[in-house]
Design a protein around this motif. Structure first.
Motif, short mmCIF file in Angstrom:
data_model
loop_
_atom_site.label_atom_id
_atom_site.label_comp_id
_atom_site.label_asym_id
_atom_site.label_seq_id
_atom_site.Cartn_x
_atom_site.Cartn_y
_atom_site.Cartn_z
N THR A 18 0.82 -1.21 0.00
CA THR A 18 0.00 0.00 0.00
C THR A 18 0.85 1.26 0.00
OG1 THR A 18 -1.60 -1.18 1.36
CG2 THR A 18 -1.88 1.20 1.18
N GLY A 19 0.57 2.16 -0.94
CA GLY A 19 1.24 3.46 -0.96
C GLY A 19 2.57 3.48 -1.67
N LYS A 20 3.09 2.30 -2.03
CA LYS A 20 4.38 2.26 -2.72
C LYS A 20 4.20 2.42 -4.22
CE LYS A 20 8.07 -0.27 -2.05
NZ LYS A 20 8.96 -1.43 -1.82
N SER A 21 5.19 3.04 -4.86
CA SER A 21 5.16 3.20 -6.31
C SER A 21 6.14 2.23 -6.96
CB SER A 21 5.53 4.62 -6.70
OG SER A 21 4.53 5.51 -6.27
N TYR A 22 5.76 1.72 -8.09
CA TYR A 22 6.58 0.76 -8.82
C TYR A 22 6.70 1.25 -10.26
CZ TYR A 22 5.38 -2.12 -4.79
OH TYR A 22 5.21 -2.59 -3.51
N PHE A 23 7.85 1.01 -10.85
CA PHE A 23 8.06 1.43 -12.23
C PHE A 23 8.29 0.21 -13.12
CE2 PHE A 23 8.75 5.11 -9.69
CZ PHE A 23 8.17 6.14 -10.44
N TRP A 24 7.26 -0.10 -13.86
CA TRP A 24 7.26 -1.28 -14.72
C TRP A 24 8.08 -1.04 -15.99
CZ3 TRP A 24 4.66 -1.77 -19.62
CH2 TRP A 24 4.54 -3.08 -20.09
N CYS A 25 8.92 -1.99 -16.31
CA CYS A 25 9.74 -1.91 -17.53
C CYS A 25 8.87 -2.14 -18.75
CB CYS A 25 10.85 -2.96 -17.47
SG CYS A 25 11.71 -3.19 -19.05
N ALA A 26 8.82 -1.13 -19.64
CA ALA A 26 8.01 -1.23 -20.86
C ALA A 26 8.83 -1.72 -22.05
CB ALA A 26 7.40 0.13 -21.18
N CYS A 27 10.16 -1.55 -21.97
CA CYS A 27 11.00 -1.89 -23.12
C CYS A 27 11.37 -3.37 -23.17
CB CYS A 27 12.26 -1.04 -23.12
SG CYS A 27 13.48 -1.47 -21.85
N GLY A 28 11.36 -4.02 -22.02
CA GLY A 28 11.71 -5.44 -21.96
C GLY A 28 13.20 -5.71 -21.79
N GLU A 29 14.01 -4.66 -21.71
CA GLU A 29 15.46 -4.84 -21.64
C GLU A 29 16.01 -4.89 -20.21
OE1 GLU A 29 17.24 -5.36 -24.25
OE2 GLU A 29 15.98 -4.64 -25.90
N PRO A 34 10.00 -7.44 -13.17
CA PRO A 34 9.34 -6.67 -14.23
C PRO A 34 9.59 -5.16 -14.13
CG PRO A 34 7.78 -7.03 -12.46
CD PRO A 34 9.08 -7.72 -12.04
N PHE A 35 10.59 -4.77 -13.35
CA PHE A 35 10.79 -3.34 -13.10
C PHE A 35 11.93 -2.74 -13.91
CE2 PHE A 35 8.99 -5.16 -9.12
CZ PHE A 35 7.71 -4.68 -9.33
N CYS A 36 11.82 -1.43 -14.10
CA CYS A 36 12.81 -0.67 -14.87
C CYS A 36 14.14 -0.60 -14.12
CB CYS A 36 12.26 0.74 -15.09
SG CYS A 36 13.39 1.89 -15.85
N SER A 39 17.68 0.48 -18.34
CA SER A 39 18.17 -0.06 -19.61
C SER A 39 17.46 0.50 -20.84
CB SER A 39 18.03 -1.59 -19.63
OG SER A 39 18.82 -2.19 -18.63
N HIS A 40 16.34 1.21 -20.62
CA HIS A 40 15.59 1.76 -21.77
C HIS A 40 16.29 2.96 -22.39
CE1 HIS A 40 14.24 4.07 -18.22
NE2 HIS A 40 14.26 5.07 -19.07
N LYS A 41 17.34 3.45 -21.77
CA LYS A 41 18.05 4.62 -22.31
C LYS A 41 18.45 4.36 -23.76
CE LYS A 41 19.83 7.15 -18.38
NZ LYS A 41 19.85 6.17 -17.27
N GLY A 42 18.12 5.32 -24.63
CA GLY A 42 18.45 5.17 -26.04
C GLY A 42 17.33 4.52 -26.84
N THR A 43 16.24 4.10 -26.17
CA THR A 43 15.09 3.54 -26.87
C THR A 43 13.94 4.54 -26.80
OG1 THR A 43 13.97 2.49 -24.99
CG2 THR A 43 15.79 1.26 -25.99
N ASP A 44 12.83 4.21 -27.44
CA ASP A 44 11.64 5.09 -27.40
C ASP A 44 10.80 4.85 -26.15
OD1 ASP A 44 12.42 5.90 -29.89
OD2 ASP A 44 11.02 4.60 -30.97
N PHE A 45 11.22 3.90 -25.31
CA PHE A 45 10.38 3.50 -24.19
C PHE A 45 10.70 4.25 -22.90
CE2 PHE A 45 10.48 -0.13 -27.05
CZ PHE A 45 9.13 -0.39 -27.18
N THR A 46 9.66 4.40 -22.08
CA THR A 46 9.85 4.90 -20.73
C THR A 46 9.05 3.99 -19.80
OG1 THR A 46 8.02 6.44 -21.11
CG2 THR A 46 10.24 7.34 -21.27
N PRO A 47 9.46 3.86 -18.54
CA PRO A 47 8.74 2.98 -17.63
C PRO A 47 7.34 3.49 -17.31
CG PRO A 47 10.42 4.22 -16.46
CD PRO A 47 10.64 4.48 -17.91
#
Ligand code: FES
Length: 77
Positions: A18-29, A34-36, A39-47
């Motif tokens: 409860t109350g915690k924030s999580y940043f899901w990896c969208a790029c898969g790298e 499942p978290f950022c 590694s998405h640096k240089g791609t079009d993705f952001t968490p």
């Protein structure tokens, strides 16, 4: 549009708090799925941020093809 890397064929079960924030990896790298991990640096993705409204087990998307980011919607099938 870029295509994310398929990090896993199944979702990731995570006990969120409860109350915690999580940043899901969208790029898969990320190496800490499942978290950022940045590694998405240089791609079009952001968490994608997820804020836990309650402590419970949730399923984060592993295939990165879900239409309801960051949660699994069954698209990995
Ligand atoms: Fe994948 Fe950051 S490492 S979105």
């Amino acid at each position: 549009m870029s295509i994310p890397k398929r990090a896993s064929d199944t979702p990731y079960a995570v006990e969120v708090e409860t109350g915690k924030s999580y940043f899901w990896c969208a790029c898969g790298e990320s190496n800490s799925q499942p978290f950022c991990d940045g590694s998405h640096k240089g791609t079009d993705f952001t968490p994608v941020k997820y804020e836990a409204k309650e402590s419970k087990k949730v399923f984060f998307c592993g295939c990165k093809s879900t239409a309801s980011q960051p949660m699994c919607d069954g698209s990995h099938k």
